[in-house]
Design an enzyme around this catalytic site. Structure first.
Site, PDB file in Angstrom:
ATOM      1  N   PHE A 113       0.843  -1.199   0.000  1.00 17.30           N
ATOM      2  CA  PHE A 113       0.000   0.000   0.000  1.00 17.30           C
ATOM      3  C   PHE A 113       0.879   1.250   0.000  1.00 17.30           C
ATOM      4  O   PHE A 113       1.810   1.374   0.787  1.00 17.30           O
ATOM      5  CB  PHE A 113      -0.911  -0.005   1.227  1.00 17.30           C
ATOM      6  CG  PHE A 113      -1.766   1.231   1.347  1.00 17.30           C
ATOM      7  CD1 PHE A 113      -2.752   1.511   0.417  1.00 17.30           C
ATOM      8  CD2 PHE A 113      -1.568   2.128   2.391  1.00 17.30           C
ATOM      9  CE1 PHE A 113      -3.527   2.650   0.517  1.00 17.30           C
ATOM     10  CE2 PHE A 113      -2.347   3.271   2.506  1.00 17.30           C
ATOM     11  CZ  PHE A 113      -3.328   3.534   1.562  1.00 17.30           C
ATOM     12  N   LYS A 163      10.233   3.130   6.178  1.00 11.46           N
ATOM     13  CA  LYS A 163       9.579   3.311   7.477  1.00 11.46           C
ATOM     14  C   LYS A 163      10.239   2.446   8.551  1.00 11.46           C
ATOM     15  O   LYS A 163      10.372   2.868   9.710  1.00 11.46           O
ATOM     16  CB  LYS A 163       8.086   2.979   7.369  1.00 11.46           C
ATOM     17  CG  LYS A 163       7.297   3.288   8.631  1.00 11.46           C
ATOM     18  CD  LYS A 163       5.801   3.094   8.426  1.00 11.46           C
ATOM     19  CE  LYS A 163       5.019   3.513   9.677  1.00 11.46           C
ATOM     20  NZ  LYS A 163       3.552   3.365   9.485  1.00 11.46           N
ATOM     21  N   MET A 479      -0.748  32.134 -23.335  1.00  7.64           N
ATOM     22  CA  MET A 479       0.298  31.842 -24.315  1.00  7.64           C
ATOM     23  C   MET A 479      -0.181  30.833 -25.341  1.00  7.64           C
ATOM     24  O   MET A 479       0.147  30.930 -26.528  1.00  7.64           O
ATOM     25  CB  MET A 479       1.559  31.336 -23.613  1.00  7.64           C
ATOM     26  CG  MET A 479       2.763  31.198 -24.537  1.00  7.64           C
ATOM     27  SD  MET A 479       3.278  32.776 -25.269  1.00  7.64           S
ATOM     28  CE  MET A 479       4.391  33.377 -24.006  1.00  7.64           C
TER      29      MET A 479
END
Length: 585
Positions: A113, A163, A479
Site C-alpha cells: 500500500f 519506514k 500563451m
C-alpha cells in the site's frame, strides 16, 4: 559519545545538523515516524496543502536565499506529487533536498500500500538520490545530500527512507568528513583556457557576454559587472539570469531568445564571439541551432562539463565556477590592458546601441480603453521597486514580467525556466517570503497558473506568510491562445477559462477572502497605481489582486518555435531591418 535514538529522531537531528531551518511538507503513513520528533525540533515545519506546493516552496526558498530548500512527503502519491518540482529544480539548478518516506524494507518490491519506486522514478531528474533501509546510514546520507545539492552545479537530491529504518533503534553519528568517490566538482578554471579566452576576446570585434542562470547560482553578479565595465562588451541576460546584470546599465541589451529584445537577439546573431557564462544554449535562446550566431566563436564557461559543447561547439571550453572564471578573466585582461592591449569594440557597441534605441520594448494600449497587462506589470515593478522579489508562473505573464519589471539585483526574479511549470508562482513566492521575511514578495501569476496551486494561500494565511499575488487575468490560457491566434487560424480550442465578466468562475476576490486573504480587483488603467499601493500597504495577511486585463494582448518580440533568430518579429508581421547598419561595422 554516540547517542541512542530511533531512526526518525536521527533523521530530524541530521536535518538540524545539515543547517535546515525550514521544511515544507505533508505527513503520511510512511513518513509519520519522523513527524513526532519534528514537534521537538528547532526546524520550522510548514504544512502545505499539496506536495507540489512543498517542492516549489523549497525551490523559492532556495532561489531567494541561496541556501538548500527542504521538502518532505510520504511514500507513493506523496512522493510522486514531488516529481514536478524535483524535475523543475533539476532543470533550473536549484539546491533542494527532498525527503520521502518509503514502505518498510521487507515490503519494498511487493506492491505494498502506497509503495512507489520514487528513487527509480526520479533518477533522471535528480542530481543524486538515495534509498535508506539501514537507520545507521541516515546521518551520512543526509550530510551527503546537502553537500551534493549545494556544491558544483546545484540541484535536487532525493533521500527516500524506509519506514522500518525510521522506527528502528540506532545511534546518531554525524560524519566529520565526506568521501564521495567520483564527485569532485571542478571550481577553479584551467589557466591555459583563461589565456585562450583572453586572446579570443582581444582579437574579436563583435563580442557579447551571454549570461545564464549559472551566474546567479554562483553569486557572481559583482564579478560580471567588473568584467563588463573593464571591457565595454555588451551584455545579454537569459530568462534565468534576469537581475544578474542591472537593467539600467548602458551595456545591457536585455533578454535574448524567443521573446527577447531585438537588440539582444541581433547582438548574438551578428556577433563574432559569444562569451557564455553559466548558460546552456537552450533552444528558447538559440532558435534553430543551425542558423544561430553563424559567424561567432564560442567561449563556454560552466561548472557542469556536460553542458559544454552539448548544443553548440565551444572553441574555448572552460570548466569552473562562473565567479572564479570571471575573477581570472578580469585579472588576465587587466594585465593585458596594463601592457597596452585592449579590445577594439567601439563600432560594435555603437551598432548594438543603435538597435536598442531603434527597437525598444513596447506595447499597444487596448483600443477599447481596457487594461493592458504590460502596463500593469510595468507599474507593479515601478511601485514595488528593485528590492522586491518577483516570482512568476509560466506563460505570457512570465514573459511580460521578465520584460517590463526592471531588475537591478540578483535573486530578485524567481521563475520556472527550463521546465515551464504552471502553478509555480504562489508556492515559490511563499518559500521566498519564508526565507526572506523582511522582503516584499510579489507572485505575478496568470489566471490559469493560479488555479493550479492557489490552495497554498491557505498555507500562507495560517502561517503568517504575507505574500502578494497579482493575477494577470485574461480569461485564457494566454500563451496557448497566442499560438492559436498566430498558427492555428484563431481556432481557440480549450483555452477559454471563463474567468471573465460573463461568468467569473471563480471569482478571485471571493476566493481570496475564503482563504483568509485580502482580495482586490482592478479593471481600469487609472486605478492601477492606487490598487498596487493599497496592496503594498497590507503586510499582515496575503493579498490577491485580480487585474482584469485585455484578452488579446500578445508577447512581442517573438521568434516562432523552430525558426531562425534572424526571423524575429517585434510586432505582428513587422520585422526589424539592421543589415544596412551592420555593413558599416
Amino acid at each position: 559519545m554516540t547517542e541512542h535514538m530511533t531512526g526518525a529522531q536521527s533523521l530530524i537531528r541530521s536535518l538540524e545538523a545539515a543547517g535546515a531551518d525550514t521544511i515544507f511538507g505533508i505527513p503520511g503513513g510512511a513518513i509519520l515516524p519522523a513527524y513526532d520528533p519534528l514537534m521537538d525540533s528547532t526546524i520550522r515545519h510548514i504544512l502545505v496543502r499539496h506536495e507540489q506546493g512543498a517542492g516549489h516552496a523549497a525551490q523559492g526558498y532556495a532561489a531567494a536565499t541561496g541556501r538548500v530548500g527542504v521538502c518532505m512527503a510520504t511514500s507513493g502519491p506523496g512522493a510522486t506529487n514531488l516529481v514536478t518540482p524535483i524535475a523543475d529544480a533539476h532543470m533550473d539548478s536549484v539546491p533542494m533536498v527532498a525527503v520521502t518516506g518509503q514502505v518498510g524494507a521487507s515490503m519494498i518490491g511487493t506492491d505494498a500500500f502506497q509503495e512507489a519506486d520514487i528513487r527509480g522514478i526520479t533518477m533522471p531528474i535528480t542530481k543524486h538520490n538515495f534509498l535508506v533501509t539501514d537507520p545507521a546510514e541516515i546521518p551520512r546520507r543526509i550530510a551527503e545530500a546537502f553537500h551534493i545539492a549545494s556544491t558544483g552545479r546545484p540541484g535536487p537530491v532525493l533521500v527516500d527512507v524506509a519506514k522500518s529504518a525510521l522506527q528502528a533503534g540506532t545511534t546518531f553519528d554525524w560524519p566529520s568528513e565526506l568521501h564521495l568517490p567520483g564527485y569532485r566538482p571542478v571550481t577553479r578554471p584551467h589557466a591555459k583556457q583563461i589565456r585562450e579566452a583572453t586572446r579570443l576576446i582581444l582579437e574579436s570585434r563583435k563580442p557579447v557576454l551571454y549570461v545564464g542562470g549559472g551566474t546567479i547560482r554562483a553569486r557572481a553578479s559583482r564579478e560580471l559587472l567588473a568584467l563588463a565595465e573593464l571591457t565595454g562588451i555588451p551584455v545579454v541576460t537569459t530568462l534565468m539570469a534576469r537581475g544578474a546584470f542591472p537593467d539600467s546599465h548602458v551595456q545591457h541589451l536585455g533578454m535574448p531568445g524567443m521573446h527577447g529584445t531585438v537588440a539582444a537577439v541581433a547582438a548574438l546573431q551578428k556577433s563574432d564571439l559569444i562569451i557564455s557564462l553559466g548558460a546552456r544554449f537552450d533552444d528558447r535562446v538559440t532558435g534553430n541551432l543551425d542558423s544561430f550566431a553563424p559567424h561567432a566563436k564560442v567561449i563556454h564557461a560552466d561548472i557542469d562539463p556536460a553542458e559544454i559543447g552539448k548544443n553548440r561547439h565551444a572553441d574555448v571550453p572552460i570548466v569552473g565556477d562562473v565567479r572564479e572564471v570571471l575573477l581570472d578573466l578580469v585579472a588576465a585582461l587587466t594585465t593585458e590592458a596594463a601592457a597596452g592591449r585592449t579590445g577594439d569594440f567601439e563600432g560594435w557597441v555603437a551598432f548594438v546601441a543603435g538597435i536598442k534605441a531603434t527597437y525598444p520594448l513596447g506595447y499597444d494600449e487596448p483600443a477599447d480603453g481596457g487594461l493592458s497587462p504590460q502596463y500593469v506589470i510595468e507599474r507593479l515593478g515601478a511601485i514595488a521597486g528593485p528590492d522586491t522579489v518577483y516570482a512568476s508562473g509560466v506563460g505570457q505573464h512570465q514573459m511580460w514580467a521578465a520584460q517590463f519589471v526592471r531588475y537591478e539585483k540578483p535573486n530578485t526574479w524567481i521563475n520556472s525556466g527550463g521546465l515551464g511549470t504552471m502553478g509555480y508562482a504562489v508556492p515559490a513566492a511563499m518559500g521566498a517570503k519564508v526565507g526572506m521575511p523582511d522582503t516584499t514578495v510579489w507572485a505575478i501569476d496568470g489566471d490559469g497558473c493560479f488555479q493550479m496551486t492557489n490552495q497554498e494561500l491557505a498555507t500562507c494565511a495560517i502561517n503568517d506568510i504575507p505574500i502578494k499575488v497579482a493575477i494577470i487575468n485574461n480569461e485564457s490560457l494566454g500563451m496557448v491562445r497566442q499560438w492559436q491566434t498566430l498558427f492555428y487560424n484563431e481556432r481557440y480550442s480549450n483555452t477559454d477559462l471563463h474567468t471573465g465578466p460573463e461568468r467569473r468562475i471563480p471569482d478571485f476576490v471571493k476566493l481570496a477572502d475564503a482563504y483568509g486573504c485580502v482580495g482586490l480587483a482592478c479593471e481600469r488603467p487609472e486605478d492601477v497605481d492606487a490598487t498596487i499601493e493599497k496592496a503594498m500597504g497590507i503586510n499582515d495577511v496575503p493579498v490577491v489582486v485580480d487585474f482584469r486585463v485585455h484578452r488579446d494582448a500578445m508577447v512581442w518580440p517573438m521568434v516562432a518555435a523552430g525558426t531562425s533568430n534572424d526571423e524575429i518579429k517585434y510586432a505582428r508581421d513587422l520585422a526589424p531591418d539592421f543589415d544596412e547598419d551592420e555593413a558599416s561595422l
